[in-house]
Design an enzyme around this catalytic site. Sequence first.
Site, PDB file in Angstrom:
ATOM      1  N   LYS A 150     -11.950  13.102  10.563  1.00 56.00           N
ATOM      2  CA  LYS A 150     -13.101  13.810  11.129  1.00 56.00           C
ATOM      3  C   LYS A 150     -13.781  13.004  12.231  1.00 56.00           C
ATOM      4  O   LYS A 150     -14.324  13.574  13.185  1.00 56.00           O
ATOM      5  CB  LYS A 150     -14.099  14.150  10.028  1.00 56.00           C
ATOM      6  CG  LYS A 150     -13.595  15.189   9.037  1.00 56.00           C
ATOM      7  CD  LYS A 150     -14.659  15.530   8.011  1.00 56.00           C
ATOM      8  CE  LYS A 150     -14.170  16.579   7.034  1.00 56.00           C
ATOM      9  NZ  LYS A 150     -15.220  16.970   6.062  1.00 56.00           N
TER      10      LYS A 150
ATOM     11  N   ASP B 293     -20.024  18.692   6.995  1.00 57.75           N
ATOM     12  CA  ASP B 293     -18.988  19.092   6.051  1.00 57.75           C
ATOM     13  C   ASP B 293     -19.449  20.387   5.372  1.00 57.75           C
ATOM     14  O   ASP B 293     -20.617  20.770   5.458  1.00 57.75           O
ATOM     15  CB  ASP B 293     -18.808  17.957   5.028  1.00 57.75           C
ATOM     16  CG  ASP B 293     -17.886  18.329   3.895  1.00 57.75           C
ATOM     17  OD1 ASP B 293     -16.765  18.786   4.170  1.00 57.75           O
ATOM     18  OD2 ASP B 293     -18.299  18.171   2.727  1.00 57.75           O
TER      19      ASP B 293
ATOM     20  N   SER C 198     -14.677  20.302   8.470  1.00 54.55           N
ATOM     21  CA  SER C 198     -14.201  20.505   7.106  1.00 54.55           C
ATOM     22  C   SER C 198     -12.708  20.271   6.951  1.00 54.55           C
ATOM     23  O   SER C 198     -11.953  20.313   7.924  1.00 54.55           O
ATOM     24  CB  SER C 198     -14.527  21.941   6.672  1.00 54.55           C
ATOM     25  OG  SER C 198     -13.990  22.247   5.407  1.00 54.55           O
ATOM     26  N   ALA C 199     -12.298  20.039   5.720  1.00 53.53           N
ATOM     27  CA  ALA C 199     -10.875  19.989   5.399  1.00 53.53           C
ATOM     28  C   ALA C 199     -10.304  21.400   5.274  1.00 53.53           C
ATOM     29  O   ALA C 199      -9.085  21.575   5.222  1.00 53.53           O
ATOM     30  CB  ALA C 199     -10.652  19.221   4.094  1.00 53.53           C
TER      31      ALA C 199
ATOM     32  N   ASN D 227     -13.284  11.825   2.530  1.00 51.76           N
ATOM     33  CA  ASN D 227     -12.750  12.223   3.829  1.00 51.76           C
ATOM     34  C   ASN D 227     -13.849  12.409   4.884  1.00 51.76           C
ATOM     35  O   ASN D 227     -13.567  12.735   6.032  1.00 51.76           O
ATOM     36  CB  ASN D 227     -11.897  13.496   3.708  1.00 51.76           C
ATOM     37  CG  ASN D 227     -12.701  14.713   3.303  1.00 51.76           C
ATOM     38  OD1 ASN D 227     -13.712  14.604   2.606  1.00 51.76           O
ATOM     39  ND2 ASN D 227     -12.251  15.884   3.711  1.00 51.76           N
TER      40      ASN D 227
ATOM     41  N   ASP E 242     -20.171  14.406   1.958  1.00 46.27           N
ATOM     42  CA  ASP E 242     -20.359  14.063   0.546  1.00 46.27           C
ATOM     43  C   ASP E 242     -19.144  13.408  -0.096  1.00 46.27           C
ATOM     44  O   ASP E 242     -19.192  13.083  -1.282  1.00 46.27           O
ATOM     45  CB  ASP E 242     -20.708  15.318  -0.252  1.00 46.27           C
ATOM     46  CG  ASP E 242     -19.483  16.188  -0.511  1.00 46.27           C
ATOM     47  OD1 ASP E 242     -18.802  16.562   0.466  1.00 46.27           O
ATOM     48  OD2 ASP E 242     -19.190  16.470  -1.688  1.00 46.27           O
TER      49      ASP E 242
END
Length: 273
Positions: A199, A15, A49-50, A225, A222
């Site tokens: 993910k 992430d 990542s988002a 998501n 962390d």
Amino acid sequence: MKPSSSFKPQAVFSDIDGTLLTSEHVISPLTSSAIHTLTDQGVLFTISSARSPSGIRPIIEKNNFHCCTIAFSGALILDEDQNILYEKGITISDASKIIDVIEKKCPHVTWNVFTAEDWIVKDRTDPHVIHEETVVETISMEGSLHSLSDTVMIDKILCMCDPEYMSSSETLLRKYFPKLSIARSSDSLLEIIAGGINKAEAVKYLCDLRKIPLSSTIAFGDNYNDLEMLEAVGYGVLMGNAPSELQKHFSFATKSNDQDGIFQAFKELGVLN
């Protein structure tokens, strides 16, 4: 689960915010060096990542990474040369319904619409938008869904709000749109993507494509998501700065993103010898 001996991964997934980056939005020298060491040894490194691709590229370029990208929490997967390997989004029609509910039922929420290349907001002067632009080093553009072609795929709708409004907004949106994937990426950001996307599924897709067994992978995250991804890989490592509720799920957590958590985990897992 923590390995009993040195672990040699074939792939590493990380992430970005709160994980790969420090609170100053940079990668520490120790972490960057460790990633380069592993990729030089043939380990596949993937940023998961988002964020949108445009919000991930500056990190790749600044650190001279040659890596794959999982963007929008799995709705879009790119190879090392930024070619699209996979994409699944939300239709313009469904996105319109979501935005309508946000505007009518969640007055404290700022909506953002992302396609593979564009970031559309209602008001660029919104403080949440200004802050996000600074963090991801990308410029949004004011507009609406009407400015997009009906054939364009909406990869993500991002909801921004102050932390005190997050739980109620998340609960309401889950109630109205139970078939979509909805998860927090921070205490002020809520990600809405197509159903069945996360993910973990993206990691599985990429590993299958590259013929890498999941048991030979490690991932760092962390927040909420990241949970499925951390549970799917061989060794999921939670950052020390993760919410306390998430830490209950993991017996092995590393140090925080400001304490070289990724590098420290590599050392403890025996990845770097």
